[in-house]
Design an enzyme around this catalytic site. Structure first.
Site, PDB file in Angstrom:
ATOM      1  N   SER A 163      34.765  34.817  45.462  1.00 52.06           N
ATOM      2  CA  SER A 163      35.167  36.224  45.549  1.00 52.06           C
ATOM      3  C   SER A 163      34.683  36.940  44.296  1.00 52.06           C
ATOM      4  O   SER A 163      35.097  36.596  43.180  1.00 52.06           O
ATOM      5  CB  SER A 163      36.686  36.342  45.642  1.00 52.06           C
ATOM      6  OG  SER A 163      37.054  37.680  45.359  1.00 52.06           O
ATOM      7  N   HIS A 197      32.124  36.522  49.053  1.00 52.95           N
ATOM      8  CA  HIS A 197      33.347  37.159  49.561  1.00 52.95           C
ATOM      9  C   HIS A 197      33.554  38.476  48.816  1.00 52.95           C
ATOM     10  O   HIS A 197      33.569  38.516  47.576  1.00 52.95           O
ATOM     11  CB  HIS A 197      34.536  36.217  49.364  1.00 52.95           C
ATOM     12  CG  HIS A 197      35.810  36.700  49.979  1.00 52.95           C
ATOM     13  ND1 HIS A 197      36.076  36.588  51.331  1.00 52.95           N
ATOM     14  CD2 HIS A 197      36.908  37.303  49.436  1.00 52.95           C
ATOM     15  CE1 HIS A 197      37.283  37.078  51.591  1.00 52.95           C
ATOM     16  NE2 HIS A 197      37.796  37.532  50.452  1.00 52.95           N
ATOM     17  N   ASP A 218      35.896  41.723  48.372  1.00 50.35           N
ATOM     18  CA  ASP A 218      37.263  42.213  48.580  1.00 50.35           C
ATOM     19  C   ASP A 218      37.347  43.726  48.420  1.00 50.35           C
ATOM     20  O   ASP A 218      37.111  44.256  47.332  1.00 50.35           O
ATOM     21  CB  ASP A 218      38.210  41.556  47.563  1.00 50.35           C
ATOM     22  CG  ASP A 218      38.523  40.119  47.932  1.00 50.35           C
ATOM     23  OD1 ASP A 218      38.938  39.880  49.078  1.00 50.35           O
ATOM     24  OD2 ASP A 218      38.343  39.225  47.069  1.00 50.35           O
ATOM     25  N   MET A 227      39.737  46.938  48.481  1.00 44.74           N
ATOM     26  CA  MET A 227      41.147  47.351  48.377  1.00 44.74           C
ATOM     27  C   MET A 227      41.224  48.855  48.170  1.00 44.74           C
ATOM     28  O   MET A 227      40.393  49.429  47.462  1.00 44.74           O
ATOM     29  CB  MET A 227      41.804  46.634  47.199  1.00 44.74           C
ATOM     30  CG  MET A 227      41.683  45.121  47.273  1.00 44.74           C
ATOM     31  SD  MET A 227      42.559  44.351  45.917  1.00 44.74           S
ATOM     32  CE  MET A 227      42.092  42.633  46.148  1.00 44.74           C
ATOM     33  N   HIS A 257      36.073  41.507  53.228  1.00 45.15           N
ATOM     34  CA  HIS A 257      37.501  41.397  53.522  1.00 45.15           C
ATOM     35  C   HIS A 257      38.122  42.766  53.265  1.00 45.15           C
ATOM     36  O   HIS A 257      38.298  43.173  52.116  1.00 45.15           O
ATOM     37  CB  HIS A 257      38.103  40.309  52.606  1.00 45.15           C
ATOM     38  CG  HIS A 257      39.582  40.195  52.687  1.00 45.15           C
ATOM     39  ND1 HIS A 257      40.316  39.425  51.803  1.00 45.15           N
ATOM     40  CD2 HIS A 257      40.488  40.720  53.555  1.00 45.15           C
ATOM     41  CE1 HIS A 257      41.607  39.508  52.111  1.00 45.15           C
ATOM     42  NE2 HIS A 257      41.725  40.292  53.161  1.00 45.15           N
ATOM     43  N   MET A 294      40.918  45.283  52.964  1.00 43.31           N
ATOM     44  CA  MET A 294      42.352  45.496  52.745  1.00 43.31           C
ATOM     45  C   MET A 294      42.522  47.008  52.640  1.00 43.31           C
ATOM     46  O   MET A 294      42.824  47.543  51.565  1.00 43.31           O
ATOM     47  CB  MET A 294      42.803  44.761  51.479  1.00 43.31           C
ATOM     48  CG  MET A 294      42.817  43.251  51.659  1.00 43.31           C
ATOM     49  SD  MET A 294      42.802  42.321  50.109  1.00 43.31           S
ATOM     50  CE  MET A 294      41.033  42.233  49.825  1.00 43.31           C
ATOM     51  N   MET A 320      45.657  34.138  54.543  1.00 44.54           N
ATOM     52  CA  MET A 320      45.941  34.480  53.149  1.00 44.54           C
ATOM     53  C   MET A 320      46.964  33.484  52.587  1.00 44.54           C
ATOM     54  O   MET A 320      48.047  33.310  53.161  1.00 44.54           O
ATOM     55  CB  MET A 320      46.525  35.892  53.028  1.00 44.54           C
ATOM     56  CG  MET A 320      45.584  37.027  53.387  1.00 44.54           C
ATOM     57  SD  MET A 320      44.054  37.083  52.447  1.00 44.54           S
ATOM     58  CE  MET A 320      44.661  37.275  50.764  1.00 44.54           C
ATOM     59  N   GLY A 324      45.877  41.720  47.259  1.00 43.82           N
ATOM     60  CA  GLY A 324      45.884  42.801  46.278  1.00 43.82           C
ATOM     61  C   GLY A 324      45.351  42.396  44.912  1.00 43.82           C
ATOM     62  O   GLY A 324      44.833  43.239  44.188  1.00 43.82           O
ATOM     63  N   PHE A 325      45.469  41.124  44.578  1.00 46.57           N
ATOM     64  CA  PHE A 325      45.069  40.693  43.240  1.00 46.57           C
ATOM     65  C   PHE A 325      44.479  39.288  43.253  1.00 46.57           C
ATOM     66  O   PHE A 325      44.916  38.448  44.044  1.00 46.57           O
ATOM     67  CB  PHE A 325      46.288  40.696  42.293  1.00 46.57           C
ATOM     68  CG  PHE A 325      46.935  42.050  42.215  1.00 46.57           C
ATOM     69  CD1 PHE A 325      46.438  43.029  41.371  1.00 46.57           C
ATOM     70  CD2 PHE A 325      48.018  42.354  43.027  1.00 46.57           C
ATOM     71  CE1 PHE A 325      47.015  44.295  41.331  1.00 46.57           C
ATOM     72  CE2 PHE A 325      48.605  43.614  42.995  1.00 46.57           C
ATOM     73  CZ  PHE A 325      48.098  44.589  42.143  1.00 46.57           C
ATOM     74  N   GLY A 326      43.521  39.063  42.368  1.00 45.95           N
ATOM     75  CA  GLY A 326      43.021  37.711  42.149  1.00 45.95           C
ATOM     76  C   GLY A 326      43.967  36.969  41.204  1.00 45.95           C
ATOM     77  O   GLY A 326      44.884  37.564  40.630  1.00 45.95           O
ATOM     78  N   ASP A 347      42.176  32.061  51.683  1.00 46.24           N
ATOM     79  CA  ASP A 347      41.923  33.006  50.589  1.00 46.24           C
ATOM     80  C   ASP A 347      43.158  33.145  49.717  1.00 46.24           C
ATOM     81  O   ASP A 347      44.195  33.618  50.177  1.00 46.24           O
ATOM     82  CB  ASP A 347      41.529  34.355  51.208  1.00 46.24           C
ATOM     83  CG  ASP A 347      41.105  35.384  50.178  1.00 46.24           C
ATOM     84  OD1 ASP A 347      41.072  35.072  48.978  1.00 46.24           O
ATOM     85  OD2 ASP A 347      40.802  36.519  50.609  1.00 46.24           O
ATOM     86  N   GLY A 348      43.011  32.733  48.455  1.00 45.92           N
ATOM     87  CA  GLY A 348      44.069  32.942  47.474  1.00 45.92           C
ATOM     88  C   GLY A 348      44.519  31.658  46.802  1.00 45.92           C
ATOM     89  O   GLY A 348      45.027  30.759  47.464  1.00 45.92           O
ATOM     90  N   GLY A 349      44.284  31.561  45.503  1.00 46.66           N
ATOM     91  CA  GLY A 349      44.756  30.405  44.732  1.00 46.66           C
ATOM     92  C   GLY A 349      44.062  29.096  45.054  1.00 46.66           C
ATOM     93  O   GLY A 349      44.597  28.023  44.780  1.00 46.66           O
ATOM     94  N   SER A 398      39.059  33.466  40.902  1.00 40.41           N
ATOM     95  CA  SER A 398      39.278  33.093  39.496  1.00 40.41           C
ATOM     96  C   SER A 398      38.897  31.644  39.213  1.00 40.41           C
ATOM     97  O   SER A 398      38.446  31.334  38.107  1.00 40.41           O
ATOM     98  CB  SER A 398      40.741  33.350  39.113  1.00 40.41           C
ATOM     99  OG  SER A 398      41.614  32.723  40.027  1.00 40.41           O
TER     100      SER A 398
END
Ligand code: DX5
Ligand code: ZN
Length: 226
Positions: free
Chosen positions: A9, A34, A36, A38, A67, A69, A138, A143-145, A176-178, A199
């Protein structure tokens, strides 16, 4: 053996050097970019739009996985298609007419994805799954990385995998996420085949080392399947 795709991302990239950052992850072995989007309305953050997508398109041939959002979502879809997006995904809560939005994405020549927030039920798939190219689960609230992986996403992946397999179609299952090298094995075992990581990749100096470590973990899942 399952084929796995790694999708960095660019939300966590250095935006002052975005072209280089895109090329660097692809050179390091990533498959997809990816992207993002927003809007400070559907999610409490504001990022990048079609102009930036077009700029990224000029520096890479890699698929761009947009993606969205944003709410409402339909008006902006043709702009991303024109800007070179390959896959466009949206959240069901952001569309008044989900089936129509899927059709709109496909009419624009892109692959269509539906995105599920941590508390959004998979029942939205019931009457449209055959029309989808991608399902995105998700594992953080959008909303946030840099947020932590929500473990319940593993159960949801297993459910989504069963639904995909029942269709007999090649629908990608993205998470997607973490996502990190130290949890990607469990995530893949739960059924994901496409892995967004912001990240975990851009937060480290050596992108290839991270992607190689992820591939190493994914290879163990491949061996399980043999
Ligand atoms: C969150 C975004 C993610 C995010 C992932 O709303 O959709 O794509 O960039 O970032 P990490 O991998 O840092 O959780
Ligand atoms: Zn995303």
């Amino acid at each position: 053996m399952a084929s796995f795709r790694i999708a960095p991302s660019i939300l966590s990239a250095d935006f002052a050097r975005l072209g280089e950052e895109v090329n660097a992850v692809i050179a390091a072995g990533a498959d997809i970019i990816h992207f993002d989007v927003m809007d400070n309305h559907y999610v409490p953050n504001l990022t990048i739009g079609p102009l930036v997508c077009e700029a990224v398109r000029r520096v890479t041939k890699a698929p761009i996985d947009v993606h969205l959002m944003v709410k409402p979502v339909d008006r902006i879809i043709p702009d991303f298609a024109k800007a070179g997006a390959n896959i466009i995904s949206f959240h069901p809560e952001a569309s008044e007419h989900i089936d129509r939005t899927i059709a709109l994405i496909k009419e624009q020549g892109c692959k269509a994805g539906l995105v599920f927030n941590p508390a959004t039920p998979l029942s939205y798939l019931d009457h449209v799954i055959d029309k989808l190219d991608l399902i995105l689960i998700m594992s953080v609230n959008p909303g946030f990385g840099g947020q932590s992986f929500i473990p319940e996403a593993l159960n949801k992946l297993k459910l989504a995998r069963r639904k995909i397999d029942a269709t007999g179609k090649d629908i990608w299952l993205e998470i997607d996420g973490g996502v990190k090298a130290d949890n990607i094995y469990e995530i893949a075992k739960a059924g994901a085949d496409t892995f967004v990581a912001g990240s975990a990749i851009y937060g480290k100096p050596d992108y290839k080392a991270v992607i190689d470590a992820m591939r190493g973990e994914l290879a163990k899942v491949g061996q399980l399947a043999c």
